[in-house]
Write a protein that holds these residues in place. Sequence first.
Motif, PDB file in Angstrom:
ATOM      1  N   UNK A   1      16.680  -4.666  -7.064  1.00 32.94           N
ATOM      2  CA  UNK A   1      15.277  -4.506  -6.771  1.00 32.94           C
ATOM      3  C   UNK A   1      14.489  -4.779  -8.042  1.00 32.94           C
ATOM      4  N   UNK A   2      13.545  -5.659  -7.997  1.00 38.62           N
ATOM      5  CA  UNK A   2      12.682  -5.975  -9.129  1.00 38.62           C
ATOM      6  C   UNK A   2      11.369  -5.210  -8.976  1.00 38.62           C
ATOM      7  N   UNK A   3      10.853  -4.768 -10.109  1.00 36.87           N
ATOM      8  CA  UNK A   3       9.610  -3.998 -10.105  1.00 36.87           C
ATOM      9  C   UNK A   3       8.574  -4.698 -10.964  1.00 36.87           C
ATOM     10  N   UNK A   4       7.340  -4.676 -10.511  1.00 34.07           N
ATOM     11  CA  UNK A   4       6.196  -5.089 -11.327  1.00 34.07           C
ATOM     12  C   UNK A   4       5.487  -3.787 -11.667  1.00 34.07           C
ATOM     13  N   UNK A   5       5.297  -3.538 -12.957  1.00 33.92           N
ATOM     14  CA  UNK A   5       4.844  -2.238 -13.437  1.00 33.92           C
ATOM     15  C   UNK A   5       3.547  -2.372 -14.218  1.00 33.92           C
ATOM     16  N   UNK A   6       2.608  -1.467 -13.938  1.00 36.18           N
ATOM     17  CA  UNK A   6       1.358  -1.387 -14.683  1.00 36.18           C
ATOM     18  C   UNK A   6       1.225  -0.026 -15.324  1.00 36.18           C
ATOM     19  N   UNK A   7       0.736  -0.002 -16.547  1.00 36.20           N
ATOM     20  CA  UNK A   7       0.508   1.244 -17.265  1.00 36.20           C
ATOM     21  C   UNK A   7      -1.001   1.456 -17.356  1.00 36.20           C
ATOM     22  N   UNK A   8      -1.436   2.665 -16.947  1.00 30.92           N
ATOM     23  CA  UNK A   8      -2.866   2.966 -16.842  1.00 30.92           C
ATOM     24  C   UNK A   8      -3.224   4.204 -17.636  1.00 30.92           C
ATOM     25  N   UNK A   9      -4.409   4.178 -18.243  1.00 28.08           N
ATOM     26  CA  UNK A   9      -4.854   5.300 -19.057  1.00 28.08           C
ATOM     27  C   UNK A   9      -5.519   6.392 -18.232  1.00 28.08           C
ATOM     28  N   UNK A  10      -6.019   6.065 -17.039  1.00 28.41           N
ATOM     29  CA  UNK A  10      -6.737   7.078 -16.268  1.00 28.41           C
ATOM     30  C   UNK A  10      -6.220   7.166 -14.834  1.00 28.41           C
ATOM     31  N   UNK A  11      -6.451   8.312 -14.246  1.00 28.91           N
ATOM     32  CA  UNK A  11      -6.083   8.523 -12.855  1.00 28.91           C
ATOM     33  C   UNK A  11      -6.871   7.577 -11.946  1.00 28.91           C
ATOM     34  N   UNK A  12      -8.145   7.353 -12.273  1.00 25.99           N
ATOM     35  CA  UNK A  12      -8.983   6.454 -11.470  1.00 25.99           C
ATOM     36  C   UNK A  12      -8.413   5.046 -11.420  1.00 25.99           C
ATOM     37  N   UNK A  13      -7.940   4.545 -12.551  1.00 24.32           N
ATOM     38  CA  UNK A  13      -7.335   3.216 -12.584  1.00 24.32           C
ATOM     39  C   UNK A  13      -6.051   3.184 -11.775  1.00 24.32           C
ATOM     40  N   UNK A  14      -5.248   4.229 -11.863  1.00 22.11           N
ATOM     41  CA  UNK A  14      -3.999   4.289 -11.101  1.00 22.11           C
ATOM     42  C   UNK A  14      -4.297   4.311  -9.599  1.00 22.11           C
ATOM     43  N   UNK A  15      -5.336   5.029  -9.203  1.00 22.96           N
ATOM     44  CA  UNK A  15      -5.740   5.076  -7.789  1.00 22.96           C
ATOM     45  C   UNK A  15      -6.163   3.688  -7.332  1.00 22.96           C
ATOM     46  N   UNK A  16      -6.971   3.019  -8.153  1.00 23.26           N
ATOM     47  CA  UNK A  16      -7.395   1.644  -7.828  1.00 23.26           C
ATOM     48  C   UNK A  16      -6.192   0.728  -7.683  1.00 23.26           C
ATOM     49  N   UNK A  17      -5.209   0.889  -8.546  1.00 17.80           N
ATOM     50  CA  UNK A  17      -4.008   0.048  -8.503  1.00 17.80           C
ATOM     51  C   UNK A  17      -3.237   0.260  -7.203  1.00 17.80           C
ATOM     52  N   UNK A  18      -3.059   1.506  -6.804  1.00 19.98           N
ATOM     53  CA  UNK A  18      -2.360   1.791  -5.550  1.00 19.98           C
ATOM     54  C   UNK A  18      -3.108   1.162  -4.384  1.00 19.98           C
ATOM     55  N   UNK A  19      -4.414   1.324  -4.355  1.00 19.52           N
ATOM     56  CA  UNK A  19      -5.217   0.758  -3.273  1.00 19.52           C
ATOM     57  C   UNK A  19      -5.158  -0.773  -3.279  1.00 19.52           C
ATOM     58  N   UNK A  20      -5.201  -1.375  -4.461  1.00 19.10           N
ATOM     59  CA  UNK A  20      -5.127  -2.838  -4.566  1.00 19.10           C
ATOM     60  C   UNK A  20      -3.765  -3.354  -4.102  1.00 19.10           C
ATOM     61  N   UNK A  21      -2.710  -2.643  -4.457  1.00 20.56           N
ATOM     62  CA  UNK A  21      -1.364  -3.040  -4.010  1.00 20.56           C
ATOM     63  C   UNK A  21      -1.256  -2.942  -2.484  1.00 20.56           C
ATOM     64  N   UNK A  22      -1.827  -1.893  -1.913  1.00 17.19           N
ATOM     65  CA  UNK A  22      -1.812  -1.751  -0.455  1.00 17.19           C
ATOM     66  C   UNK A  22      -2.585  -2.895   0.204  1.00 17.19           C
TER      67      UNK A  22
END
Length: 178
Positions: A1-22
């Motif tokens: 399984x290959x993973x594409x990983x993003x590192x985020x400084x804030x919870x807001x950015x991580x939330x945006x990332x999850x929503x964008x991936x969806x």
Amino acid sequence: MAMKIGIFQSEGQAIEAVQALEQEGFTKTEIKVLAKDREHSRRVEEETNVHAEEVNELVDAREAAGDESALGLGIVPPAGLAGGIYAGGMMNNYGTPYGNGLALFATDVLSDHDGIERALSSLGLEDDSASACRSAIVDGDLVVAADVGNSQSDGGPDLTRSGAAEAALRRSGAQRIL
């Protein structure tokens, strides 16, 4: 399984990332969110309904399962007592004594770099990625990872799941993408 990983400084950015991936078609089961502890993951879980793995809990679970190298234990005298061996009782914040003898405390989970990396590797992160993620998580950053399968670009524009995941992570403000 290959993973594409993003590192985020804030919870807001991580939330945006999850929503964008969806929005790119990734399901909740294909997305992992990693945080230092519950304090760092609570908002992400509440706003995305994606479970966030707390690294402290992962290391604790590995230790409880018999991997003693996941968490170091040491004998630590109560604060304020330097030198010698403390054999008396301890007092709580209200001045009431409790317990006696030496106190056995778990050392800080996040100081055990090998245990953290093993826990991250057990989630499917490769060694180099696990090391980078460990450092980020220790610093309080959040990690969002998407399972991209075995998608590979043919040299042209990257229209694979990996390319879609990377674009979503970049749009969300990832400070680093692995």
